[in-house]
Design a protein around this motif. Structure first.
Motif, PDB file in Angstrom:
ATOM      1  N   ALA A  66       0.890  -1.151   0.107  1.00 16.60           N
ATOM      2  CA  ALA A  66      -0.120  -0.068   0.007  1.00 16.60           C
ATOM      3  C   ALA A  66       1.098   1.266  -0.026  1.00 16.60           C
ATOM      4  O   ALA A  66       0.588   2.334  -0.636  1.00 16.60           O
ATOM      5  CB  ALA A  66      -1.011  -0.160   1.124  1.00 16.60           C
ATOM      6  N   PRO A  67       2.005   1.278   0.780  1.00 17.42           N
ATOM      7  CA  PRO A  67       2.656   2.474   0.908  1.00 17.42           C
ATOM      8  C   PRO A  67       3.474   2.856  -0.634  1.00 17.42           C
ATOM      9  O   PRO A  67       4.277   3.856  -0.679  1.00 17.42           O
ATOM     10  CB  PRO A  67       3.853   2.109   1.845  1.00 17.42           C
ATOM     11  CG  PRO A  67       3.171   1.145   2.679  1.00 17.42           C
ATOM     12  CD  PRO A  67       2.458   0.390   1.666  1.00 17.42           C
ATOM     13  N   GLY A  68       3.821   1.874  -1.573  1.00 17.18           N
ATOM     14  CA  GLY A  68       4.465   2.077  -2.483  1.00 17.18           C
ATOM     15  C   GLY A  68       4.914   0.839  -3.226  1.00 17.18           C
ATOM     16  O   GLY A  68       4.608  -0.167  -2.865  1.00 17.18           O
TER      17      GLY A  68
ATOM     18  N   VAL B 164      14.184   1.792  -8.513  1.00 13.64           N
ATOM     19  CA  VAL B 164      13.108   2.681  -8.870  1.00 13.64           C
ATOM     20  C   VAL B 164      12.162   2.354  -7.535  1.00 13.64           C
ATOM     21  O   VAL B 164      11.737   1.451  -7.480  1.00 13.64           O
ATOM     22  CB  VAL B 164      12.706   2.048 -10.094  1.00 13.64           C
ATOM     23  CG1 VAL B 164      11.422   3.426 -10.494  1.00 13.64           C
ATOM     24  CG2 VAL B 164      13.542   2.343 -11.484  1.00 13.64           C
ATOM     25  N   VAL B 165      11.691   3.517  -7.142  1.00 11.15           N
ATOM     26  CA  VAL B 165      10.631   3.472  -6.213  1.00 11.15           C
ATOM     27  C   VAL B 165       9.423   4.246  -6.494  1.00 11.15           C
ATOM     28  O   VAL B 165       9.429   5.449  -7.215  1.00 11.15           O
ATOM     29  CB  VAL B 165      11.161   3.906  -4.603  1.00 11.15           C
ATOM     30  CG1 VAL B 165      12.227   3.100  -4.305  1.00 11.15           C
ATOM     31  CG2 VAL B 165      11.680   5.504  -4.843  1.00 11.15           C
ATOM     32  N   GLY B 166       8.291   3.953  -6.161  1.00 14.67           N
ATOM     33  CA  GLY B 166       7.057   4.675  -6.363  1.00 14.67           C
ATOM     34  C   GLY B 166       6.082   4.622  -5.423  1.00 14.67           C
ATOM     35  O   GLY B 166       6.452   4.073  -4.261  1.00 14.67           O
ATOM     36  N   GLY B 167       4.838   5.641  -5.552  1.00 16.79           N
ATOM     37  CA  GLY B 167       4.068   5.714  -4.529  1.00 16.79           C
ATOM     38  C   GLY B 167       4.458   6.679  -3.376  1.00 16.79           C
ATOM     39  O   GLY B 167       5.274   7.473  -3.559  1.00 16.79           O
TER      40      GLY B 167
ATOM     41  N   LYS C  65      12.815   1.180   9.163  1.00 15.39           N
ATOM     42  CA  LYS C  65      12.449  -0.116   8.630  1.00 15.39           C
ATOM     43  C   LYS C  65      11.208   0.352   7.741  1.00 15.39           C
ATOM     44  O   LYS C  65      10.981  -0.184   6.805  1.00 15.39           O
ATOM     45  CB  LYS C  65      11.898  -0.885   9.651  1.00 15.39           C
ATOM     46  CG  LYS C  65      13.111  -1.384  10.467  1.00 15.39           C
ATOM     47  CD  LYS C  65      12.435  -2.554  11.519  1.00 15.39           C
ATOM     48  CE  LYS C  65      13.794  -2.975  12.591  1.00 15.39           C
ATOM     49  NZ  LYS C  65      13.412  -3.809  13.435  1.00 15.39           N
ATOM     50  N   GLY C  66      10.486   1.623   7.917  1.00 15.63           N
ATOM     51  CA  GLY C  66       9.433   1.885   7.236  1.00 15.63           C
ATOM     52  C   GLY C  66       9.836   2.103   5.654  1.00 15.63           C
ATOM     53  O   GLY C  66       8.913   1.538   5.036  1.00 15.63           O
ATOM     54  N   ILE C  67      10.457   3.036   5.339  1.00 15.44           N
ATOM     55  CA  ILE C  67      11.022   3.206   4.168  1.00 15.44           C
ATOM     56  C   ILE C  67      12.090   2.294   3.666  1.00 15.44           C
ATOM     57  O   ILE C  67      11.515   1.982   2.448  1.00 15.44           O
ATOM     58  CB  ILE C  67      11.716   4.756   4.262  1.00 15.44           C
ATOM     59  CG1 ILE C  67      10.747   5.774   4.682  1.00 15.44           C
ATOM     60  CG2 ILE C  67      11.951   4.994   2.588  1.00 15.44           C
ATOM     61  CD1 ILE C  67      11.521   6.898   4.789  1.00 15.44           C
ATOM     62  N   ALA C  68      12.569   1.765   4.434  1.00 17.36           N
ATOM     63  CA  ALA C  68      13.708   0.662   3.740  1.00 17.36           C
ATOM     64  C   ALA C  68      13.202  -0.521   3.425  1.00 17.36           C
ATOM     65  O   ALA C  68      13.980  -1.452   3.160  1.00 17.36           O
ATOM     66  CB  ALA C  68      14.916   0.769   4.899  1.00 17.36           C
TER      67      ALA C  68
END
Length: 222
Positions: free
Chosen positions: A83-85, A112-115, A199-202
């Protein structure tokens, strides 16, 4: 987004190589990883749950190790979504044996990251990814020194996965129409520590730095 760095582990190259290829170690070492399901040789479906606030969620995807040159190099490919990306990453990892018996891991990642994860900003993602790499390498080194909870040594190789402890390996339901797939689960982790935001983003960007994947003790930044 490109991320490069290195880390020096206090362990011989043979043990570091075996640890990185061992799913029992990976499921413990990757921050936030809950489950790895074997889908092929060095290929896994992966489930990671972590994060805070709007970027907290469960991410599912795949993790594959390929182009293995023993004790020298490998390529990690990660794809994931939640859900976050979303994330997609290819990481080149090189192993170097040092004269003092330590091992240096050098990584070069293209991601490449999105969301919502992608909206955080490249500078922050880069910083968080490097911090995530510190945690991953620290966990690898600790596991080499202390072993995997519930799994007898050696870390990789001689013991068939189906005979390992149920604490880290759960058998899939029997289905005679398909080959059974090994499922590796992480031990219960504590919550509320200082690394939650990392941990959230990583979940995505941190795995890029692997990793699979640095701190003042374990690496020298490029």
């Amino acid at each position: 987004m490109r991320i490069a760095g290195e880390a020096t582990l206090v362990a011989p190259i043979e043990k570091v190589w075996n640890a990185v290829l061992d799913p029992h170690v990976l499921v413990v070492a990757i921050p936030g990883c809950e489950r790895l399901e074997e889908t092929g040789e060095h290929a896994y479906d992966m489930t990671v749950t972590a994060g805070v606030a709007a970027i907290r969620g469960t991410y599912t995807g795949t993790c594959t190790l390929s182009d293995l040159v023993e004790h020298q190099s490998l390529v990690l490919v990660v794809q994931g979504a939640g859900a976050p990306g979303t994330i997609g990453a290819t990481v080149d990892v090189r192993f170097e044996c040092n004269d003092d018996g330590t091992t240096t891991l050098l990584y070069d990642a293209d991601a490449v990251v999105g969301g919502m994860v992608g909206g955080v900003g490249q500078r922050m993602l880069t910083s968080v990814s490097r911090r995530m790499a510190t945690e991953f390498f620290t966990n690898i080194e600790r596991t080499i020194a202390q072993g995997v909870p519930g799994v007898p040594p050696p870390l990789a190789g001689s013991t068939p996965a189906t005979e390992q402890s149920a604490g880290n390996l759960a058998a899939e339901p029997a289905d005679r129409s398909v080959a059974p797939r090994n499922v590796f689960t992480a031990p219960t982790r504590g919550s509320g520590d200082l690394s939650e935001f990392v941990k959230g983003i990583a979940v995505g960007a941190g795995l890029v730095a692997l990793g699979v994947v640095l701190g003042s003790r374990f690496g020298r930044r490029r």
